[in-house]
Write an enzyme that holds these catalytic residues in place. Sequence first.
Site, PDB file in Angstrom:
ATOM      1  CD  GLU A 152       0.206  -1.311   3.185  1.00  0.00           C
ATOM      2  OE1 GLU A 152       0.422  -2.263   2.407  1.00  0.00           O
ATOM      3  OE2 GLU A 152       0.322  -1.413   4.413  1.00  0.00           O
TER       4      GLU A 152
ATOM      5  CG  HIS B 253      -5.698  -5.708   1.321  1.00  0.00           C
ATOM      6  ND1 HIS B 253      -6.184  -6.338   2.448  1.00  0.00           N
ATOM      7  CD2 HIS B 253      -4.427  -5.350   1.613  1.00  0.00           C
ATOM      8  CE1 HIS B 253      -5.245  -6.361   3.375  1.00  0.00           C
ATOM      9  NE2 HIS B 253      -4.156  -5.767   2.899  1.00  0.00           N
ATOM     10  CD  GLU B 254      -2.185  -3.973  -0.853  1.00  0.00           C
ATOM     11  OE1 GLU B 254      -1.821  -3.237   0.090  1.00  0.00           O
ATOM     12  OE2 GLU B 254      -2.167  -5.223  -0.774  1.00  0.00           O
TER      13      GLU B 254
ATOM     14  CG  HIS C 243      -3.311  -1.101   3.740  1.00  0.00           C
ATOM     15  ND1 HIS C 243      -3.255  -1.298   5.103  1.00  0.00           N
ATOM     16  CD2 HIS C 243      -3.014  -2.296   3.171  1.00  0.00           C
ATOM     17  CE1 HIS C 243      -2.934  -2.575   5.340  1.00  0.00           C
ATOM     18  NE2 HIS C 243      -2.788  -3.207   4.183  1.00  0.00           N
TER      19      HIS C 243
ATOM     20  CD  GLU D  30      -1.849  -5.713   6.422  1.00  0.00           C
ATOM     21  OE1 GLU D  30      -2.859  -5.869   5.702  1.00  0.00           O
ATOM     22  OE2 GLU D  30      -0.849  -5.064   6.043  1.00  0.00           O
TER      23      GLU D  30
ATOM     24  CG  ASP E  52      10.394  -9.609   7.112  1.00  0.00           C
ATOM     25  OD1 ASP E  52       9.340  -8.966   6.947  1.00  0.00           O
ATOM     26  OD2 ASP E  52      11.498  -9.227   6.687  1.00  0.00           O
TER      27      ASP E  52
ATOM     28  CE1 TYR F 105      -1.362 -10.019   6.749  1.00  0.00           C
ATOM     29  CE2 TYR F 105      -2.759  -8.858   5.184  1.00  0.00           C
ATOM     30  CZ  TYR F 105      -1.500  -9.159   5.670  1.00  0.00           C
ATOM     31  OH  TYR F 105      -0.405  -8.588   5.102  1.00  0.00           O
TER      32      TYR F 105
HETATM   33  N1  BES Z   1       1.089  -4.406   3.766  1.00  0.00           N
HETATM   34  C1  BES Z   1       0.869  -5.693   3.222  1.00  0.00           C
HETATM   35  C2  BES Z   1       2.122  -6.349   2.722  1.00  0.00           C
HETATM   36  C3  BES Z   1       3.205  -6.509   3.759  1.00  0.00           C
HETATM   37  C4  BES Z   1       2.923  -6.893   5.055  1.00  0.00           C
HETATM   38  C5  BES Z   1       4.511  -6.271   3.415  1.00  0.00           C
HETATM   39  C6  BES Z   1       3.945  -7.015   5.979  1.00  0.00           C
HETATM   40  C7  BES Z   1       5.514  -6.403   4.350  1.00  0.00           C
HETATM   41  C8  BES Z   1       5.241  -6.775   5.637  1.00  0.00           C
HETATM   42  C9  BES Z   1      -0.166  -5.654   2.103  1.00  0.00           C
HETATM   43  O1  BES Z   1      -1.170  -4.722   2.281  1.00  0.00           O
HETATM   44  C10 BES Z   1      -0.853  -6.982   2.092  1.00  0.00           C
HETATM   45  O2  BES Z   1      -1.456  -7.295   3.080  1.00  0.00           O
HETATM   46  N2  BES Z   1      -0.760  -7.722   0.996  1.00  0.00           N
HETATM   47  C11 BES Z   1      -1.413  -9.001   0.853  1.00  0.00           C
HETATM   48  C12 BES Z   1      -2.646  -8.905   0.019  1.00  0.00           C
HETATM   49  C13 BES Z   1      -3.919  -8.899   0.779  1.00  0.00           C
HETATM   50  C14 BES Z   1      -5.098  -8.939  -0.163  1.00  0.00           C
HETATM   51  C15 BES Z   1      -4.076  -9.874   1.893  1.00  0.00           C
HETATM   52  C16 BES Z   1      -0.471  -9.944   0.121  1.00  0.00           C
HETATM   53  O3  BES Z   1       0.648  -9.550  -0.158  1.00  0.00           O
HETATM   54  O4  BES Z   1      -0.862 -11.046  -0.165  1.00  0.00           O
HETATM   55 ZN    ZN Z   2      -2.474  -5.249   3.887  1.00  0.00          ZN
END
Ligand code: BES
Ligand code: ZN
Length: 584
Positions: A261, A285-286, A289, A308, A365, A373
């Site tokens: 996002e 989703h993005e 955010h 999330e 990480d 989520y």
């Molecule tokens: N912000 C996240 C991606 C992220 C989280 C990057 C933690 C680094 C550390 C992004 O908004 C996200 O949640 N992406 C999901 C998609 C979503 C529809 C669940 C993904 O990457 O799958």
């Molecule tokens: Zn997210």
Amino acid sequence: MARRDPHSYSDDTHPETERLTWKARVDFQTRRLHAEATLTLKEASAGPLDLDTRELDVESVVDGEGRPLSFLVSPPEPILGSRLRVELRPGVKQLTVRYRTSPGASALQWLTPAQTAGGQAPYLFSQCQAIHARSVVPLQDTPRLRIRYEAELTVPRELRAVMAAGFVGREEKGEEAVERYEMPQPIPPYLLAFAVGRLASKELGPRSRVWAEPEVLERAAAEFADVDAMLRAAEALFGPYDWERFDLLTMPPSFPYGGMENPRLTFLTPTLLAGDKSLVSVVAHELAHSWTGNLVTNASAEHFWLNEGFTVFAERRIVEALYGEDVAALHATLGRGALEQTLQHFKEHPQLTCLRTHLTGVDPDEAFSLVPYEKGYLFLRALEDAVGRDAFDGFLRDYLQTHRFQALTTEEFTAFVERRLPGALAKMDAEAYLSRPGIPPGAPTAHSERLAALARFTGQVPSTEDVKDWTPAEWHLYIDRLPARTPRKTLRELDERFHLTRSGNAEVLVAWLTVALRSGWEPAWERAASFLGEVGRMKYLKPLYGALVTSPEGKARARQLFQDYAERYHPIARAAVESILQRA
Ligand code: BES
Ligand code: ZN
């Protein structure tokens, strides 16, 4: 001294940075940024200032007048990186750090031309969340603090540099081009983002355009054509959009996430390009955010669910507004299944399945999972049920308005709920979600006629007639519900009838390949191998490598594939696969 974020050296007795001026020259030969970061503090002050860095070579630190300031880079700690302590002289309000990044900077992926769609030019992108900004810029890398910035990127003339910020201008000088950006809204450092490559763009609406390599631009524009309708639906739900533009950047296939996002410029995996808009809930989703996360931000990774969980909730409301209740219910059910799967994997770390986590000594990480989520989503659904949708919608807008451009903790959040919706937390047993592992009994479940219709096929092979109006999400759910070890005969029947191994929908394909690999069904092997060579999205690498390592033969194949493909994956994705192979 008080360090309030377990993942940052920043100290709340030190002055706060207000503004960043960043200049960087992108050197594809050495895979380094040669850079200069000027930090302007909120007030002039004397004494130490602690900044976060990771693998930066710091050359000098000077004050606003160019006079040297003494500094010390401490030995690196595995998760946090190195503390850069600068000694401020009385009256210093500005400091400039000259440095270069490491070729292994954890936020950056440097791609060779062969790793791009066009195959002609190299590509570079950043991914700073959660704590990788410090490998690109020395700063107070905690989401508790926000900065405005201006940036100047010097890149090879034939390339474009895009940033998650407002475009100011481009100037070409000889072999190079300088691209200037400005971010007037204050952001947490993890939202600093840029990409450099052979890029073109196409308008999608008054506030949106999509960027991509020219080879994928038309497909991306068609896939994301609904973005303006999404923006309008989101504003109707959550209040005015505060970031002026919502542009999209279609990433190369090694992008490790589905989406990121980054403000004004969301980064998206090209695996969303299914050709039928069936995966655009990731765009929703993005976009969501922009309110939940970017406007109201988690105070640290320990409160990640505030980002999330709220965003999944908001995403499903946008999906419901645009595509209907049935579609939202399907997504909620897919999410619930995925959450139940995840909980199986976390049996040895039940504490990580609470929404409120304690992460001192834990790499964000490594702690990353679907729990914040999907369990976060269930928390908010339960709260909504406790007070009713109208009251909850009002509460949500009030919450966003009250905390805009601020960060908060879980405890600050629950105190706010208690003030605005007295008794609601007790009614839905908030503690069970926040502080106890697993899914609380009585958590909300989704219902719809289509879900009921689909459930009738569990354990059966449907006919072509039965599936004629199934959407990819329904296929996904059907496949998720196949037994982990499905008889080969069933798999063959399904594939002959429905060509799942050739699915162009990445969610359907990966769900299918996962069950096929676990069931030892050979014909899936080749497609899985080619897919793992093309795509670096962690959401897909994890289940596919995870399915392979369940058999001795698969384990050997997984090791071989990883040996061949590791170079192509982002450093974060590489680490994730490595840990799957190690544990196998
Ligand atoms: N912000 C996240 C991606 C992220 C989280 C990057 C933690 C680094 C550390 C992004 O908004 C996200 O949640 N992406 C999901 C998609 C979503 C529809 C669940 C993904 O990457 O799958
Ligand atoms: Zn997210």
